[in-house]
Design a protein around this motif. Structure first.
Motif, PDB file in Angstrom:
ATOM      1  N   ALA A  58       0.861  -1.193  -0.036  1.00 21.06           N
ATOM      2  CA  ALA A  58       0.170   0.076  -0.016  1.00 21.06           C
ATOM      3  C   ALA A  58       0.950   1.196  -0.097  1.00 21.06           C
ATOM      4  CB  ALA A  58      -0.796   0.058   1.447  1.00 21.06           C
ATOM      5  N   ASP A  59       2.212   1.122  -0.556  1.00 20.71           N
ATOM      6  CA  ASP A  59       3.195   2.254  -0.418  1.00 20.71           C
ATOM      7  C   ASP A  59       2.445   3.178  -1.337  1.00 20.71           C
ATOM      8  OD1 ASP A  59       5.669   3.415   0.244  1.00 20.71           O
ATOM      9  OD2 ASP A  59       5.796   3.281  -1.712  1.00 20.71           O
ATOM     10  N   LEU A  60       2.582   4.596  -0.887  1.00 24.61           N
ATOM     11  CA  LEU A  60       2.050   5.602  -1.700  1.00 24.61           C
ATOM     12  C   LEU A  60       2.711   6.116  -2.983  1.00 24.61           C
ATOM     13  CD1 LEU A  60       1.403   8.125   1.152  1.00 24.61           C
ATOM     14  CD2 LEU A  60      -0.143   6.633   0.106  1.00 24.61           C
ATOM     15  N   SER A  61       3.973   5.523  -3.094  1.00 21.71           N
ATOM     16  CA  SER A  61       4.778   5.752  -4.453  1.00 21.71           C
ATOM     17  C   SER A  61       4.922   4.615  -5.403  1.00 21.71           C
ATOM     18  CB  SER A  61       6.082   5.857  -4.066  1.00 21.71           C
ATOM     19  OG  SER A  61       6.394   7.072  -3.040  1.00 21.71           O
ATOM     20  N   ARG A  62       5.039   3.469  -4.926  1.00 22.77           N
ATOM     21  CA  ARG A  62       5.292   2.265  -5.921  1.00 22.77           C
ATOM     22  C   ARG A  62       5.126   1.063  -5.177  1.00 22.77           C
ATOM     23  NH1 ARG A  62      11.479   1.894  -8.072  1.00 22.77           N
ATOM     24  NH2 ARG A  62      12.419   2.027  -6.011  1.00 22.77           N
ATOM     25  N   GLN A  63       4.802  -0.069  -5.916  1.00 20.86           N
ATOM     26  CA  GLN A  63       4.709  -1.280  -5.482  1.00 20.86           C
ATOM     27  C   GLN A  63       6.019  -2.153  -5.697  1.00 20.86           C
ATOM     28  OE1 GLN A  63       0.932  -2.304  -7.048  1.00 20.86           O
ATOM     29  NE2 GLN A  63       0.073  -2.579  -5.088  1.00 20.86           N
ATOM     30  N   SER A 110       7.529  -7.391   0.554  1.00 19.51           N
ATOM     31  CA  SER A 110       7.028  -6.429  -0.254  1.00 19.51           C
ATOM     32  C   SER A 110       7.370  -5.008   0.683  1.00 19.51           C
ATOM     33  CB  SER A 110       5.482  -6.513  -0.416  1.00 19.51           C
ATOM     34  OG  SER A 110       4.806  -6.667   0.846  1.00 19.51           O
ATOM     35  N   ASN A 111       7.074  -4.090   0.067  1.00 10.49           N
ATOM     36  CA  ASN A 111       7.465  -2.492   0.570  1.00 10.49           C
ATOM     37  C   ASN A 111       6.179  -2.234   1.318  1.00 10.49           C
ATOM     38  OD1 ASN A 111       6.391  -2.113  -2.028  1.00 10.49           O
ATOM     39  ND2 ASN A 111       7.054  -0.035  -1.888  1.00 10.49           N
ATOM     40  N   ASP A 112       6.284  -2.131   2.576  1.00  8.05           N
ATOM     41  CA  ASP A 112       5.029  -1.763   3.450  1.00  8.05           C
ATOM     42  C   ASP A 112       5.805  -1.392   4.715  1.00  8.05           C
ATOM     43  OD1 ASP A 112       2.395  -1.031   3.757  1.00  8.05           O
ATOM     44  OD2 ASP A 112       1.712  -2.489   2.492  1.00  8.05           O
ATOM     45  N   VAL A 113       4.675  -0.655   5.643  1.00  5.68           N
ATOM     46  CA  VAL A 113       4.951  -0.337   6.983  1.00  5.68           C
ATOM     47  C   VAL A 113       5.007  -1.245   7.823  1.00  5.68           C
ATOM     48  CG1 VAL A 113       4.414   1.205   8.805  1.00  5.68           C
ATOM     49  CG2 VAL A 113       4.077   2.109   6.418  1.00  5.68           C
ATOM     50  N   PRO A 114       6.412  -1.696   8.747  1.00 10.13           N
ATOM     51  CA  PRO A 114       6.559  -2.612   9.585  1.00 10.13           C
ATOM     52  C   PRO A 114       5.508  -2.459  10.776  1.00 10.13           C
ATOM     53  CG  PRO A 114       8.282  -0.935   9.735  1.00 10.13           C
ATOM     54  CD  PRO A 114       7.432  -0.738   8.613  1.00 10.13           C
ATOM     55  N   LYS A 115       5.087  -3.557  11.474  1.00 11.22           N
ATOM     56  CA  LYS A 115       4.392  -3.575  12.641  1.00 11.22           C
ATOM     57  C   LYS A 115       5.114  -4.157  13.715  1.00 11.22           C
ATOM     58  CE  LYS A 115       1.869  -7.811  11.645  1.00 11.22           C
ATOM     59  NZ  LYS A 115       2.664  -8.519  12.507  1.00 11.22           N
ATOM     60  N   PHE A 116       4.499  -3.964  14.946  1.00 10.48           N
ATOM     61  CA  PHE A 116       4.943  -4.463  16.362  1.00 10.48           C
ATOM     62  C   PHE A 116       4.895  -6.318  16.057  1.00 10.48           C
ATOM     63  CE2 PHE A 116       3.633  -5.795  20.552  1.00 10.48           C
ATOM     64  CZ  PHE A 116       5.039  -5.765  21.203  1.00 10.48           C
ATOM     65  N   THR A 157      11.396  -7.109  -8.378  1.00  8.68           N
ATOM     66  CA  THR A 157      10.648  -6.371  -9.377  1.00  8.68           C
ATOM     67  C   THR A 157      11.560  -4.989  -9.800  1.00  8.68           C
ATOM     68  OG1 THR A 157       9.146  -5.112  -7.683  1.00  8.68           O
ATOM     69  CG2 THR A 157       8.318  -7.243  -8.853  1.00  8.68           C
ATOM     70  N   THR A 158      12.378  -4.507  -8.973  1.00 13.53           N
ATOM     71  CA  THR A 158      13.078  -3.369  -9.187  1.00 13.53           C
ATOM     72  C   THR A 158      14.578  -3.469  -8.637  1.00 13.53           C
ATOM     73  OG1 THR A 158      10.972  -1.946  -8.653  1.00 13.53           O
ATOM     74  CG2 THR A 158      13.039  -0.638  -8.781  1.00 13.53           C
TER      75      THR A 158
END
Length: 503
Positions: free
Chosen positions: A243-248, A264-270, A381-382
């Motif tokens: 759900a990254d705002l820039s790219r997946q 995948s690029n996303d925000v880490p959680k507790f 992918t990148t």
């Protein structure tokens, strides 16, 4: 009923993408030869520079040297795309239509829909050209992207085209991606491919790769994915949950043809991992955690911090110039300096983002499960950023296979002693280094369509007859798995209504 009502053709449109200096002419010739000799096809080649761009010069195209020639053709392409980014694609469509009419006029007794014909477009330079051709020709259009090392392309421009090395590098840098929206965007167009190819002076290898691509397109039911294709597709499927705002971005770590972890690029959680949506039993809704992912917070932290840095610098600089200049000149200078700062390398800073990168997510997934990454391969992918590169090195990864280039990455520049890119270095140099390798094979966008027996668009694949015997596949009589339909959905609706009314 539907299959009876649709009008399909045997037409195939293939668009080629390759950086300036690439061997697109050999690729065109090989593809043309295979289609004609193996698949019983007529082939029409459309060379964008000669068949389209050359028509828009005010006078006959006489250039003093090849550097000037290539530069002027780039300028002309930019000029034509300036108003409409897909203008060149529209000219290609017009040319295909004219070629079809011309053939039909000569062959009045033959059915144009049964003609086995392919159009090869050499070459496309902008993502909007590809988008337009896909919208018009749908699954009848395939993009082939050819990778060739920068070293080889420079050598080609220098030795085959007589261009000075400095000028060759200038053309390559320009071709990769100009800053304006209508310029040369080869880098942006390249990763949109249905099939990725490489060329390293081995024509036979390129020929075999082209034949494999065509076999899949023509319904060979016995061609299945390589592990690299499968792992790369898995990295793409991992990317779409971001759900990254820039790219997946997605990543897969594998060893001995076994997948160890995905990321995948996303925000880490507790307690580890990254945020996923969850099912709220009280409301029956799928929800996201408040203040979890960036879209729930409402902004990109990295973008905010970059602007803060620019504002702080601007304030400090303004304080200095206010002491030296009058108010009017100070305001003018402040605007100029702000533009310089916004277009500087400050915009490339990534360290303030809240998301964990896909490569790091995959590595951390391995660490939490006590899975060794020593000697593993990372599919992504990148092209990895320089921040991820040092951790990939430290984790003992031996190879990175990437799809999309990432020009902001300083990975190889910062770690020349430990990282190299395949086909850019000699074989001895790659033995004791982490190797970054461009992906070769079926692209993620076409993976299901080309490999699934039943879920892809088009005809279902059959491998055996009613007696359980395998079905013979012959290229000369093989038909397209996803044939082009000539009717719009509204025309098809009218045909369906007429058929229903008649019954």
């Amino acid at each position: 009923m539907l299959e009876e009502l649709q009008i399909t053709t045997n037409e195939l449109i293939i668009g080629l993408v390759g950086a300036v200096g690439s061997s697109l002419t050999p690729l065109t010739n090989i593809t043309k030869s295979l289609l004609e000799q193996k698949f019983n096809y007529d082939v029409e080649v459309i060379k964008v520079s000669k068949d389209i761009l050359a028509n828009y010069f005010d006078q006959e195209c006489n250039f003093s040297n090849n550097f000037e020639k290539i530069s002027k053709f780039m300028d002309k392409g930019n000029e034509l795309r300036k108003k409409d980014h897909d203008f060149i694609a529209m000219q290609i469509v017009k040319l295909i239509s004219e070629k079809r009419k011309s053939w039909a006029k000569v062959n009045t007794e033959k059915n144009i829909n049964t003609r086995r014909v392919a159009y090869i477009i050499d070459s496309l330079k902008h993502e909007d050209e590809i988008k337009a051709l896909r919208q018009i020709y749908s699954n009848g259009f395939f993009q082939l992207s050819l990778y060739e090392s920068k070293t080889a392309r420079i050598n080609s421009l220098v030795h085959e085209h007589g261009i000075a090395e400095a000028n060759a590098k200038q053309l390559i840098d320009r071709d990769e991606g100009e800053k304006n929206a209508y310029g040369q965007h080869t880098r942006e167009a390249f990763h949109l491919a249905d099939y990725f190819l490489k060329f390293d002076s081995n024509h036979n290898e390129l020929k075999q790769a082209c034949y494999r691509f065509l076999s899949i397109v023509f319904q060979d039911p016995y061609v299945t994915p390589t592990f690299n294709e499968f792992a790369t597709y898995m990295s793409f499927t991992a990317s779409v949950r971001s759900a990254d705002l820039s790219r997946q971005v997605g990543a897969v770590i594998a060893k001995d043809k076994n997948i160890l972890a995905i990321g995948s690029n996303d925000v880490p959680k507790f307690k580890g991992g990254t945020y996923w949506p969850y099912f709220d039993e009280a409301t029956g809704q799928i929800k996201d955690y408040e203040n979890g992912r960036d879209f729930k917070v409402g902004e990109d932290a990295n973008a905010r911090e970059k602007q803060t840095i620019i504002n702080d610098l601007l304030e400090s600089i303004t304080n200095v110039i206010e002491k030296k200049l009058d108010l009017t000149r100070t305001i003018e200078l402040k605007e100029e300096i702000e533009n310089v700062l916004k277009n500087s390398k400050i915009k490339d800073i990534t360290e303030y983002g809240r998301v964990v990168h896909a490569e790091m997510d995959a590595l951390l997934n391995c660490s939490r499960s006590n899975i060794s990454t020593l000697g593993a391969t990372l599919f992504v992918t990148t092209f990895p950023c320089h921040n991820c590169a040092k951790h990939i090195l430290a984790a003992g990864i031996e190879k990175v296979i990437f799809v999309e280039p990432y020009p902001k990455s300083k990975a190889i520049d910062m770690h020349k002693e430990s990282i190299t890119q395949k086909w850019e270095a000699s074989e001895p140099e790659t033995k004791n280094k982490l190797v970054f390798e461009p992906f070769v094979g079926v692209g993620a966008r076409s993976f299901v369509n080309l490999f699934s027996m039943s879920l892809g668009v088009g005809h279902k694949l059959k491998r055996k007859d009613d007696d359980g015997k395998i079905i013979d596949w012959l290229p000369e009589t093989a038909t397209l798995r996803m044939p082009l339909t000539t009717l719009s959905y509204r025309d098809l609706e009218l045909r369906i209504i007429e058929r229903l009314d008649s019954k």
